[in-house]
Structures are given as structure tokens and as C-alpha cells.
Design an enzyme around this catalytic site. Structure first.
Site, PDB file in Angstrom:
ATOM      1  N   GLU A  80      -0.166   8.722   5.964  1.00  0.00           N
ATOM      2  CA  GLU A  80       0.702   9.095   4.837  1.00  0.00           C
ATOM      3  C   GLU A  80       0.262   8.435   3.531  1.00  0.00           C
ATOM      4  O   GLU A  80       0.435   9.011   2.449  1.00  0.00           O
ATOM      5  CB  GLU A  80       2.166   8.749   5.119  1.00  0.00           C
ATOM      6  CG  GLU A  80       2.825   9.599   6.195  1.00  0.00           C
ATOM      7  CD  GLU A  80       2.588   9.067   7.611  1.00  0.00           C
ATOM      8  OE1 GLU A  80       1.797   8.114   7.774  1.00  0.00           O
ATOM      9  OE2 GLU A  80       3.197   9.618   8.553  1.00  0.00           O
ATOM     10  N   PHE A  83      16.947   6.181  15.557  1.00  0.00           N
ATOM     11  CA  PHE A  83      15.492   6.134  15.736  1.00  0.00           C
ATOM     12  C   PHE A  83      14.789   6.618  14.457  1.00  0.00           C
ATOM     13  O   PHE A  83      15.094   7.692  13.947  1.00  0.00           O
ATOM     14  CB  PHE A  83      15.092   7.019  16.931  1.00  0.00           C
ATOM     15  CG  PHE A  83      13.603   7.068  17.130  1.00  0.00           C
ATOM     16  CD1 PHE A  83      12.881   5.921  17.436  1.00  0.00           C
ATOM     17  CD2 PHE A  83      12.910   8.267  16.989  1.00  0.00           C
ATOM     18  CE1 PHE A  83      11.514   5.959  17.614  1.00  0.00           C
ATOM     19  CE2 PHE A  83      11.532   8.313  17.161  1.00  0.00           C
ATOM     20  CZ  PHE A  83      10.829   7.160  17.470  1.00  0.00           C
ATOM     21  N   GLN A  84      13.909   5.816  13.963  1.00  0.00           N
ATOM     22  CA  GLN A  84      13.128   6.088  12.747  1.00  0.00           C
ATOM     23  C   GLN A  84      14.002   6.284  11.519  1.00  0.00           C
ATOM     24  O   GLN A  84      13.648   7.009  10.595  1.00  0.00           O
ATOM     25  CB  GLN A  84      12.188   7.280  12.957  1.00  0.00           C
ATOM     26  CG  GLN A  84      11.116   6.971  13.995  1.00  0.00           C
ATOM     27  CD  GLN A  84      10.004   7.962  14.064  1.00  0.00           C
ATOM     28  OE1 GLN A  84      10.201   9.143  13.814  1.00  0.00           O
ATOM     29  NE2 GLN A  84       8.805   7.493  14.417  1.00  0.00           N
ATOM     30  N   LYS A 140      17.588  15.774   8.514  1.00  0.00           N
ATOM     31  CA  LYS A 140      17.101  16.883   9.350  1.00  0.00           C
ATOM     32  C   LYS A 140      18.162  17.975   9.520  1.00  0.00           C
ATOM     33  O   LYS A 140      17.852  19.170   9.475  1.00  0.00           O
ATOM     34  CB  LYS A 140      16.677  16.332  10.713  1.00  0.00           C
ATOM     35  CG  LYS A 140      16.114  17.395  11.629  1.00  0.00           C
ATOM     36  CD  LYS A 140      15.413  16.801  12.829  1.00  0.00           C
ATOM     37  CE  LYS A 140      14.812  17.912  13.685  1.00  0.00           C
ATOM     38  NZ  LYS A 140      13.960  17.393  14.741  1.00  0.00           N
ATOM     39  N   MET A 181     -14.970  -8.552  -5.388  1.00  0.00           N
ATOM     40  CA  MET A 181     -14.267  -9.084  -6.563  1.00  0.00           C
ATOM     41  C   MET A 181     -13.571 -10.410  -6.250  1.00  0.00           C
ATOM     42  O   MET A 181     -13.558 -11.327  -7.082  1.00  0.00           O
ATOM     43  CB  MET A 181     -13.250  -8.047  -7.086  1.00  0.00           C
ATOM     44  CG  MET A 181     -12.581  -8.442  -8.368  1.00  0.00           C
ATOM     45  SD  MET A 181     -13.766  -8.777  -9.685  1.00  0.00           S
ATOM     46  CE  MET A 181     -13.686  -7.242 -10.603  1.00  0.00           C
TER      47      MET A 181
HETATM   48  C1  LIG Z   1      -4.424  -3.054  -0.979  1.00  0.00           C
HETATM   49  C2  LIG Z   1      -5.105  -4.197  -1.660  1.00  0.00           C
HETATM   50  N1  LIG Z   1      -5.266  -5.362  -1.002  1.00  0.00           N
HETATM   51  C3  LIG Z   1      -5.881  -6.409  -1.613  1.00  0.00           C
HETATM   52  C4  LIG Z   1      -6.335  -6.298  -2.903  1.00  0.00           C
HETATM   53  C5  LIG Z   1      -7.003  -7.469  -3.594  1.00  0.00           C
HETATM   54  N2  LIG Z   1      -8.404  -7.156  -3.923  1.00  0.00           N
HETATM   55  C6  LIG Z   1      -8.777  -6.751  -5.159  1.00  0.00           C
HETATM   56  S1  LIG Z   1     -10.394  -6.393  -5.258  1.00  0.00           S
HETATM   57  C7  LIG Z   1     -10.649  -6.795  -3.664  1.00  0.00           C
HETATM   58  C8  LIG Z   1     -12.018  -6.683  -3.042  1.00  0.00           C
HETATM   59  C9  LIG Z   1     -12.468  -5.282  -2.950  1.00  0.00           C
HETATM   60  O1  LIG Z   1     -13.626  -5.196  -2.150  1.00  0.00           O
HETATM   61  P1  LIG Z   1     -14.501  -3.897  -2.088  1.00  0.00           P
HETATM   62  O2  LIG Z   1     -13.644  -2.706  -1.944  1.00  0.00           O
HETATM   63  O3  LIG Z   1     -15.521  -4.085  -1.046  1.00  0.00           O
HETATM   64  O4  LIG Z   1     -15.129  -3.798  -3.526  1.00  0.00           O
HETATM   65  P2  LIG Z   1     -16.151  -4.778  -4.301  1.00  0.00           P
HETATM   66  O5  LIG Z   1     -15.335  -5.743  -5.077  1.00  0.00           O
HETATM   67  O6  LIG Z   1     -17.018  -5.443  -3.295  1.00  0.00           O
HETATM   68  O7  LIG Z   1     -16.893  -3.834  -5.196  1.00  0.00           O
HETATM   69  C10 LIG Z   1      -9.460  -7.230  -3.063  1.00  0.00           C
HETATM   70  C11 LIG Z   1      -9.340  -7.694  -1.660  1.00  0.00           C
HETATM   71  C12 LIG Z   1      -6.089  -5.066  -3.557  1.00  0.00           C
HETATM   72  N3  LIG Z   1      -6.428  -4.880  -4.824  1.00  0.00           N
HETATM   73  N4  LIG Z   1      -5.507  -4.034  -2.911  1.00  0.00           N
END
Ligand SMILES: Cc1ncc(C[n+]2csc(CCOP(=O)(O)OP(=O)(O)O)c2C)c(N)n1
Length: 598
Positions: A72, A134-135, A184, A493
Site C-alpha cells: 500500500e 478484526f482489522q 463495508k 547520506m
Molecule cells: C523512510 C526513511 N528512513 C530513513 C531515512 C533517513 N535517511 C535519509 S538519507 C538515508 C540514506 C539513503 O541511502 P540510499 O538510498 O542508499 O542513498 P544514498 O544516500 O546512498 O545515495 C537515510 C537512511 C529516510 N529519509 N527515510
């Protein structure tokens, strides 16, 4: 696409007769008919016990394409992607409980970035509501702070009215997400439908018309400014004001910078474009903002990633701020000339009054000098692939109107820095929420909206993994999204922040080197993997030539030196002078060495 099962033709004809003769029909049919009447042509929906009635009704329409995502969250992001690139409401559908809860991230993304989204959820029968059935999940309560408005449908006779209101609210004023939760038993109840609906919600009348005296004041300030700058964001896209913005810039000659949300509102290769501002924005954009005497803020939020330390932000400037949402004005920055109203209307009126600004020529010259001095640069490639160069090569080979989607992280900021967007609505980015997992499903939604255009998801490995199941949707639904995974085996990042601020101590940011080509292959999606610079262009060409969905796994090592970091960077909560230009220098140090500041 829906495939009609045997015997369905008979059912269709009975339904048609019922609608035509004003005979009773079920609530579920009224839901579908009401959506058709609102012009909805696509729904991203995942069924379950409390929503399958609506799915049953959806099998009987040819006007709505039902796309089954594999999660979803993927469905909600796909609806958001559809809405971002079309400007029309995106629609997602889920069952109660876990299905509804899985929509939350997409709903919040739509809230943060002002995207028109209609989220429809099935609910347990109203007879058992409040019994922990449920749900059963109180999804209206759970989404209360995330939505622009929400409805729990209590009477089958209200359905058409509620759907009409929901779409109206989602798409007017400041767009946003609206939830409609339908028990529902109400989907199953029969009634004689009445589609003669009008908008009746008291107190919801967004004012579009800007105040003329305020516009005159703004124009007066513009005509008398010596160092004006335009700071334009997503509001320009929502109001369809890109042409008016271009006219304002070209008529006055004022330099313009964009937020992440605003990329594409103004051609980024125009000399007056200062590209993106903020934490990873262009050095010249941030310098120009902070040396301006007048900031013309158009459809922006003065978000912390733009302002850094608020007390120091644009200290010597006056502010004009135009926004459709009065609550945005004076929220983070107290402004001098507030204008509440629609941006398209406002800019149209401003354009009638402004004149070319001859007195700003020295300022523009200075801005051009900064632009020359601090360009975005692609680090030289050695034996490894440089991700920024993959982005630049992709743009050289891609169609001009390609739609680009991203996840969240370094790759996202590199695309924002290096892709030169020319038009609005070609850029899909979870900007305010910054939700990893956005890239693939958002691209999927865009590709369903525009089957004949190139849609390219440039993703990080971590982000791609968060909704990787949608590869199966691409395959089964024949959605030809191209995916370029900039795969550094790290949550890049976060690792960058560890390098900068935590002495490179890895706090769970190594995720492993997945082979995305093999994973894609298992889903039946064509794929390729590359790891050396000479492979980049041929692999991109093969990918773009392929007719179906594609995954290109681009392997490069995470590099803890500044060349592996997204640069420039203003550390959170700091000022433009603290911009890290490279591993050694901040802008402050650089200017101190040159004797430009103390
Ligand atoms: C759902 C979610 N969880 C955690 C984060 C925190 N976060 C921001 S950037 C990042 C790393 C992203 O890694 P990747 O997709 O491999 O991209 P890269 O930075 O290596 O280009 C994280 C964990 C986020 N923005 N969104």
C-alpha cells in the site's frame, strides 16, 4: 489493466439499466461512479476484506484503470507520483487496519509537499466500529494531523457528495491529501443514487484573489530594489504559474533561485537561474540570497533546509511573500509585504506593472561572477564510476521531457544539483518528508499517467530496497519505468554525516552489496550491472532503448573523502558563510584568506 471475467458483461448491462432507470445500486457502485464523474482515470489499490466490495465494482468499469501495487505504501506513492506530474488528484485505495496504516507515509508526503491525493480506505462495518473488530483501525484519528480533511462515511446516501467534496478540497487552495473511510456495510447497502452534488462545506473558501494595494506595494519595492532575488518553490507548480514566473524574470532581469520543490519552474540553463538554494544548493544561490536587499518569495515555506540559522538568514533584506495559504505567511520569517492569493493571478498582475530594472545591472554582474567562481563540479573519474557523471550522461541521452524520480539521500541531492530541469512537473522528489522508498512507486505512477514518455527513477540502493516489490507491478502491468540504482552499498547520506560530524564511526549505515540485476531478473524485469566508467554510456543507451521496465545497477564505492560527499553543504542550523566548499575549506575561511571578510 482490468480483465473482465466470464459473465461480467451481463452484470454490466444490469448495472447500466439500474443507473439509467434510477433503481437502487450498492454503495460500492456509487463510489466508482462518483470517482468517474470526478474524472478519475486511475486508482492504485490493494484489496482486503473491507475494500474488496469496491474492487468488485471496479472490475465493472472501463473508465478507470486499477493498478495493483505490491504494497500500500507503493500505491500511495504511485498516486502521489501521478498527481505530481499531471496536476490532477492521485487516488489510492486500501483495506482497513494494516492496509490503511500502510498508506500513512504517502499521505504525509502529500501533506508536506502540497500534493492533491485522495486516499480511500475500507473500514469495518459501522455496526462493529469501536469494538476492536478484526482489522479495525481508527484511520480518521490516525491520519488526523496528516490530512487536509477526512471523512468517515456514515450513510450510503452521502457517498457521491463526500467524494465530490474530497476531490474539491484535495485540489483547490493549497492542495493536499484527503481521506475517505467507508465502512463495508455502507459499501454493500443499496440506495437510489443521486449524483446531483455541489460543494457545501461551510468555511472552506480559499481566497485566490490577491490584494491590489499589496501588489502595488510589492511592485514599488521591486522597482526600487538594488539587489533583488526571486526565491520560487512548489507553489508555482501547484498554481500553474511557471509561464508568469518566466515573464517576471525576463521582464525585470532579476536572478532567480529555486527550492527543491520548485526545480523546473524556471529553465535551469538560463543565465539568470541560480539553480537550487539551501543545504546542498549552489554556493552562488546562497551567497546571492544573503546579499540581497529584496527577497521575492513565491510559493515557498522558508524551510529550515533553506534558511539554516533563521536569525542570520538574509539579514539585510526586505521580504515579499506570496502564498495561497495564509498560515504560511509570517510563519518562519516575518515578512514586509505579505500577499495571500493565487500565484498565477498575482504574477500576472505584477507583470503588468513591473518594468525592466536597469539599476540592478551591477548586482546581476556580481551574481554572474559568483556563479563562475563556485560552479557545481563533477569529481574526476578514476577507475571507479562517479555517480554525478552518471546523472549528467543520463540527461544527455534522455528525452527532453523525461520525468525523473528519486529516492532520498546523496543520489537525490546530486540529481537536484546536476539535472537541468527545463519544465515543471518533470521532477518527482519527496522533498518535505524525504521518504526513502519514494522513487520507484512514484515513477510507476507517473508512467501510468504518461505511458509514452520516458520515466527514469534514479535511486539509491537503500531507498530502492524500501519498495523493491513494485518491480513486480512494473512487470505484470507492463509499466516501462527505467531504474538506475546508484549502488554504494551504504546509506550514503547518513554515512556522509557520520564522516562529517561523527568521526566516520559507522552506526549501521553499511547495508551490503546487493545484486539488483539478479533481483530484477527474478521479477522478470530486464537488467544490467556495471562498475567501470567506460561502461556507463553504452549501458545507459541499452537501457533507454529497451521497451519495457529496466534496472541498471551502477556499482561505485562509498567514498569517505569529500569527493564521495554531496558538496557544497551547509551544516544544519548554520549560515551560508559556514558552507563547506570541500574537505578543507568553508566559505568563511576562503573569503578570510582572500581578505574579503574579517
Ligand atoms: C523512510 C526513511 N528512513 C530513513 C531515512 C533517513 N535517511 C535519509 S538519507 C538515508 C540514506 C539513503 O541511502 P540510499 O538510498 O542508499 O542513498 P544514498 O544516500 O546512498 O545515495 C537515510 C537512511 C529516510 N529519509 N527515510
Amino acid at each position: 489493466m482490468n480483465k473482465s471475467h466470464s459473465g461480467s458483461k451481463k452484470i454490466v448491462s444490469i448495472k447500466k439499466i439500474k443507473h439509467a432507470a434510477n433503481l437502487p445500486v450498492k454503495g460500492r457502485e456509487i463510489v466508482v461512479k462518483s470517482l468517474e464523474r470526478e474524472g478519475v482515470d486511475t486508482i492504485f489499490g490493494y484489496p482486503g476484506g473491507t475494500s474488496m466490495e469496491i474492487h468488485q465494482a471496479l472490475t465493472q468499469t472501463k473508465k478507470i484503470r486499477m493498478v495493483l501495487p505490491r504494497h500500500e505504501q507503493g500505491g500511495a506513492f504511485a498516486a502521489v507520483g501521478y498527481a505530481r506530474c499531471t496536476g490532477r488528484v492521485g487516488v489510492c485505495l486500501a483495506t482497513s487496519g494494516p492496509g490503511a496504516i500502510n498508506l500513512l507515509t504517502g499521505i504525509m508526503d502529500a501533506k508536506m509537499d502540497s500534493i492533491p491525493l485522495l486516499a480511500i480506505t475500507g473500514q469495518v462495518p459501522s455496526t462493529v466500529l469501536g469494538t476492536d473488530a478484526f482489522q479495525e483501525t481508527d484511520i480518521v484519528g490516525a491520519t488526523f494531523p496528516l490530512v487536509k480533511h477526512s471523512y468517515l462515511v456514515k450513510d450510503v446516501n452521502d457517498i457521491s457528495q463526500i467524494i465530490h467534496e474530497a476531490v474539491h478540497i484535495a485540489t483547490t487552495g493549497r492542495p493536499g491529501p484527503v481521506l475517505v473511510d467507508i465502512p463495508k456495510n455502507i459499501q454493500q447497502q443499496e440506495t437510489i443514487p443521486n449524483y446531483d452534488v455541489s460543494f457545501t462545506l461551510q468555511g472552506y473558501k480559499p481566497n485566490l484573489k490577491p490584494s491590489s494595494p499589496q501588489i502595488k506595494k510589492a511592485v514599488h519595492a521591486i522597482m526600487n530594489a538594488k539587489r533583488p532575488i526571486i526565491y520560487a518553490g512548489g507553489g508555482i507548480i501547484s498554481s500553474g504559474a511557471s509561464q508568469e514566473l518566466r515573464k517576471l524574470v525576463h521582464k525585470t532581469g532579476i536572478p532567480i533561485t529555486n527550492t527543491v520543490m520548485g526545480l523546473g519552474t524556471f529553465p535551469m540553463d538560463d543565465p539568470l537561474s541560480l539553480q537550487m538554494l539551501g543545504m546542498h544548493g549552489a554556493v552562488y544561490a546562497n551567497i546571492a540570497m544573503n546579499h540581497a536587499d529584496l527577497v521575492i518569495a513565491l510559493g515557498v515555506r522558508f524551510d529550515d533546509r533553506v534558511t539554516g540559522k533563521l536569525a542570520e538568514f538574509c539579514k539585510n533584506a526586505k521580504f515579499i511573500h506570496v502564498d495561497i495559504d495564509a498560515t504560511e505567511i509570517n510563519k518562519n520569517i516575518v515578512v514586509d509585504i505579505p500577499i495571500q492569493g493565487d500565484l498565477k493571478l498575482t504574477l500576472h498582475k505584477m507583470n503588468e506593472l513591473v518594468q525592466p530594472l536597469k539599476a540592478i545591472q551591477p548586482w546581476v554582474k556580481q551574481v554572474y561572477e559568483w556563479k563562475k567562481e563556485f560552479p557545481f563540479t563533477v569529481p574526476p573519474s578514476g577507475k571507479h564510476i562517479v555517480p554525478q557523471s552518471v546523472i549528467c550522461e543520463t540527461q544527455k541521452l534522455a528525452d527532453e521531457d523525461a520525468i525523473i524520480s528519486v529516492g532520498v539521500g546523496q543520489h537525490q541531492m546530486w540529481v537536484a544539483q546536476f539535472w537541468r530541469f527545463q519544465q515543471p512537473r518533470n521532477w518527482l522528489c519527496s522533498s518535505g518528508l524525504g521518504a526513502m522508498g519514494f522513487g520507484l512507486p512514484a515513477a510507476m505512477g507517473a508512467q501510468v499517467a504518461f505511458p509514452d514518455r520516458q520515466v527514469i527513477n534514479i535511486d539509491g540502493d537503500g531507498s530502492f530496497l524500501m519498495n523493491i516489490q513494485e518491480l513486480q507491478t512494473l512487470k505484470v502491468e507492463k509499466i516501462p519505468v527505467k531504474n538506475i540504482i546508484l549502488n554504494n552499498a551504504h546509506l550514503g547520506m547518513v554515512a556522509q554525516w557520520e564522516d562529517r560530524f561523527y568521526k566516520s564511526l559507522r552506526g549501521h549505515t553499511y547495508i551490503g552489496d546487493a545484486n539488483f540485476a539478479e533481483i530484477a531478473h527474478a521479477f522478470g524485469v530486464k537488467s544490467d550491472v556495471i562498475n567501470s566508467p567506460d561502461q556507463v554510456v553504452p549501458a545507459l543507451k541499452r537501457m533507454l532503448k529497451h521497451k519495457g521496465p529496466y534496472v541498471l545497477d551502477v556499482k561505485y564505492p562509498y567514498n569517505d573523502k569529500s569527493r564521495g560527499h554531496v558538496m557544497p553543504m551547509i551544516p544544519s542550523g548554520h549560515t551560508y558563510l559556514d558552507t563547506l566548499l570541500d574537505a578543507k575549506h568553508s566559505l568563511r575561511e576562503y573569503w578570510q584568506e582572500k581578505g574579503l571578510i574579517e
